[in-house]
Design a protein around this motif. Sequence first.
Motif, mmCIF file in Angstrom:
data_model
loop_
_atom_site.group_PDB
_atom_site.id
_atom_site.type_symbol
_atom_site.label_atom_id
_atom_site.label_comp_id
_atom_site.label_asym_id
_atom_site.label_seq_id
_atom_site.Cartn_x
_atom_site.Cartn_y
_atom_site.Cartn_z
ATOM 1 N N ALA A 92 -15.316 -0.661 2.019
ATOM 2 C CA ALA A 92 -16.564 -1.100 1.399
ATOM 3 C C ALA A 92 -16.563 -2.576 1.007
ATOM 4 N N GLY A 93 -15.401 -3.137 0.797
ATOM 5 C CA GLY A 93 -15.336 -4.534 0.401
ATOM 6 C C GLY A 93 -13.900 -5.017 0.381
ATOM 7 N N ASP A 94 -13.740 -6.330 0.352
ATOM 8 C CA ASP A 94 -12.402 -6.907 0.402
ATOM 9 C C ASP A 94 -11.550 -6.584 -0.828
ATOM 10 N N GLY A 95 -12.139 -6.489 -1.991
ATOM 11 C CA GLY A 95 -11.359 -6.302 -3.215
ATOM 12 C C GLY A 95 -11.126 -4.862 -3.612
ATOM 13 N N ILE A 96 -11.489 -3.913 -2.771
ATOM 14 C CA ILE A 96 -11.408 -2.514 -3.174
ATOM 15 C C ILE A 96 -9.996 -1.935 -3.081
ATOM 16 N N MET A 97 -9.173 -2.515 -2.236
ATOM 17 C CA MET A 97 -7.807 -2.014 -2.070
ATOM 18 C C MET A 97 -6.841 -2.778 -2.970
ATOM 19 N N GLY A 98 -5.881 -2.046 -3.512
ATOM 20 C CA GLY A 98 -4.817 -2.672 -4.280
ATOM 21 C C GLY A 98 -3.777 -3.258 -3.340
ATOM 22 N N LYS A 99 -2.612 -3.542 -3.884
ATOM 23 C CA LYS A 99 -1.519 -4.099 -3.098
ATOM 24 C C LYS A 99 -0.576 -2.985 -2.664
ATOM 25 N N PRO A 100 0.190 -3.217 -1.603
ATOM 26 C CA PRO A 100 1.157 -2.210 -1.166
ATOM 27 C C PRO A 100 2.176 -1.902 -2.271
ATOM 28 N N TYR A 101 2.775 -0.744 -2.176
ATOM 29 C CA TYR A 101 3.777 -0.290 -3.137
ATOM 30 C C TYR A 101 5.166 -0.439 -2.540
ATOM 31 N N GLU A 102 6.152 -0.519 -3.417
ATOM 32 C CA GLU A 102 7.549 -0.509 -3.008
ATOM 33 C C GLU A 102 8.331 0.224 -4.084
ATOM 34 N N ASP A 103 9.192 1.152 -3.672
ATOM 35 C CA ASP A 103 10.012 1.853 -4.667
ATOM 36 C C ASP A 103 11.297 1.070 -4.927
ATOM 37 N N ALA A 104 12.090 1.533 -5.890
ATOM 38 C CA ALA A 104 13.312 0.837 -6.282
ATOM 39 C C ALA A 104 14.362 0.837 -5.180
ATOM 40 N N SER A 105 14.208 1.679 -4.179
ATOM 41 C CA SER A 105 15.147 1.714 -3.056
ATOM 42 C C SER A 105 14.736 0.767 -1.932
ATOM 43 N N GLY A 106 13.618 0.073 -2.101
ATOM 44 C CA GLY A 106 13.167 -0.885 -1.110
ATOM 45 C C GLY A 106 12.268 -0.319 -0.026
ATOM 46 N N HIS A 107 11.802 0.921 -0.187
ATOM 47 C CA HIS A 107 10.888 1.525 0.789
ATOM 48 C C HIS A 107 9.465 1.061 0.510
ATOM 49 N N ASP A 108 8.764 0.670 1.562
ATOM 50 C CA ASP A 108 7.386 0.201 1.439
ATOM 51 C C ASP A 108 6.414 1.364 1.619
ATOM 52 N N TYR A 109 5.293 1.291 0.891
ATOM 53 C CA TYR A 109 4.236 2.298 0.968
ATOM 54 C C TYR A 109 2.898 1.585 1.088
ATOM 55 N N LEU A 110 1.935 2.262 1.663
ATOM 56 C CA LEU A 110 0.613 1.678 1.874
ATOM 57 C C LEU A 110 -0.120 1.418 0.560
ATOM 58 N N ALA A 111 -1.005 0.470 0.598
ATOM 59 C CA ALA A 111 -1.876 0.181 -0.545
ATOM 60 C C ALA A 111 -2.856 1.331 -0.735
ATOM 61 N N LEU A 112 -3.275 1.529 -1.966
ATOM 62 C CA LEU A 112 -4.261 2.551 -2.319
ATOM 63 C C LEU A 112 -5.512 1.870 -2.862
ATOM 64 N N LEU A 113 -6.578 2.644 -2.999
ATOM 65 C CA LEU A 113 -7.756 2.121 -3.688
ATOM 66 C C LEU A 113 -7.303 1.631 -5.056
ATOM 67 N N ARG A 114 -7.823 0.527 -5.509
ATOM 68 C CA ARG A 114 -7.316 -0.062 -6.747
ATOM 69 C C ARG A 114 -7.972 0.485 -8.014
ATOM 70 N N GLU A 115 -8.966 1.313 -7.868
ATOM 71 C CA GLU A 115 -9.597 1.875 -9.054
ATOM 72 C C GLU A 115 -9.753 3.380 -8.892
ATOM 73 N N PRO A 116 -9.934 4.080 -9.999
ATOM 74 C CA PRO A 116 -10.056 5.543 -9.928
ATOM 75 C C PRO A 116 -11.246 5.981 -9.070
ATOM 76 N N VAL A 117 -11.127 7.165 -8.523
ATOM 77 C CA VAL A 117 -12.197 7.778 -7.744
ATOM 78 C C VAL A 117 -12.666 9.005 -8.519
ATOM 79 N N LEU A 118 -13.930 9.022 -8.900
ATOM 80 C CA LEU A 118 -14.489 10.169 -9.597
ATOM 81 C C LEU A 118 -15.015 11.149 -8.563
#
Length: 151
Positions: free
Chosen positions: A49-75
């Motif tokens: 829907a827009g450029d700012g809707i997605m957050g940043k990618p995630y990384e766990d303490a073991s160095g594994h990368d995960y995809l970014a999620l929507l940056r705000e709650p979904v009702l």
Amino acid sequence: MTTPTIRPAGSAPSPLRFETKIAVVVRDDLAVWQKLNVTAFLASGIAHAGDGIMGKPYEDASGHDYLALLREPVLCYAADAGTLTRTHTRALSRGVPTALYTADMFATGNDDDNRAAVRAVAADALDLVGLAVYGPRGIVDKITKGLKLHG
């Protein structure tokens, strides 16, 4: 761009309040697997829907990368067919980014056929099973007025 309301330093924790809102509305008479499937597809649409809707990618303490999620709650709301149609009309009249899922899409097996199924039906005749909207909080509140949260 969506910016959260930041609490003053030292104040009690409170949830962030975004200027925008994401709402997913799913027809209440669907099977559970259909509700989950429709919700997942609608969320993927809102992600564009827009450029700012997605957050940043995630990384766990073991160095594994995960995809970014929507940056705000979904009702997530539930509605009967008539209420879903009314909500769709409200969304279209306000011009907010809207994703939809129709009953016809359950019978297709690919994205091209899904688009063809929607294109074949006028907006006021769509057999909606779900929709998602994204926009300024006040406008989304007007679109979803009277809906009950799913659950």
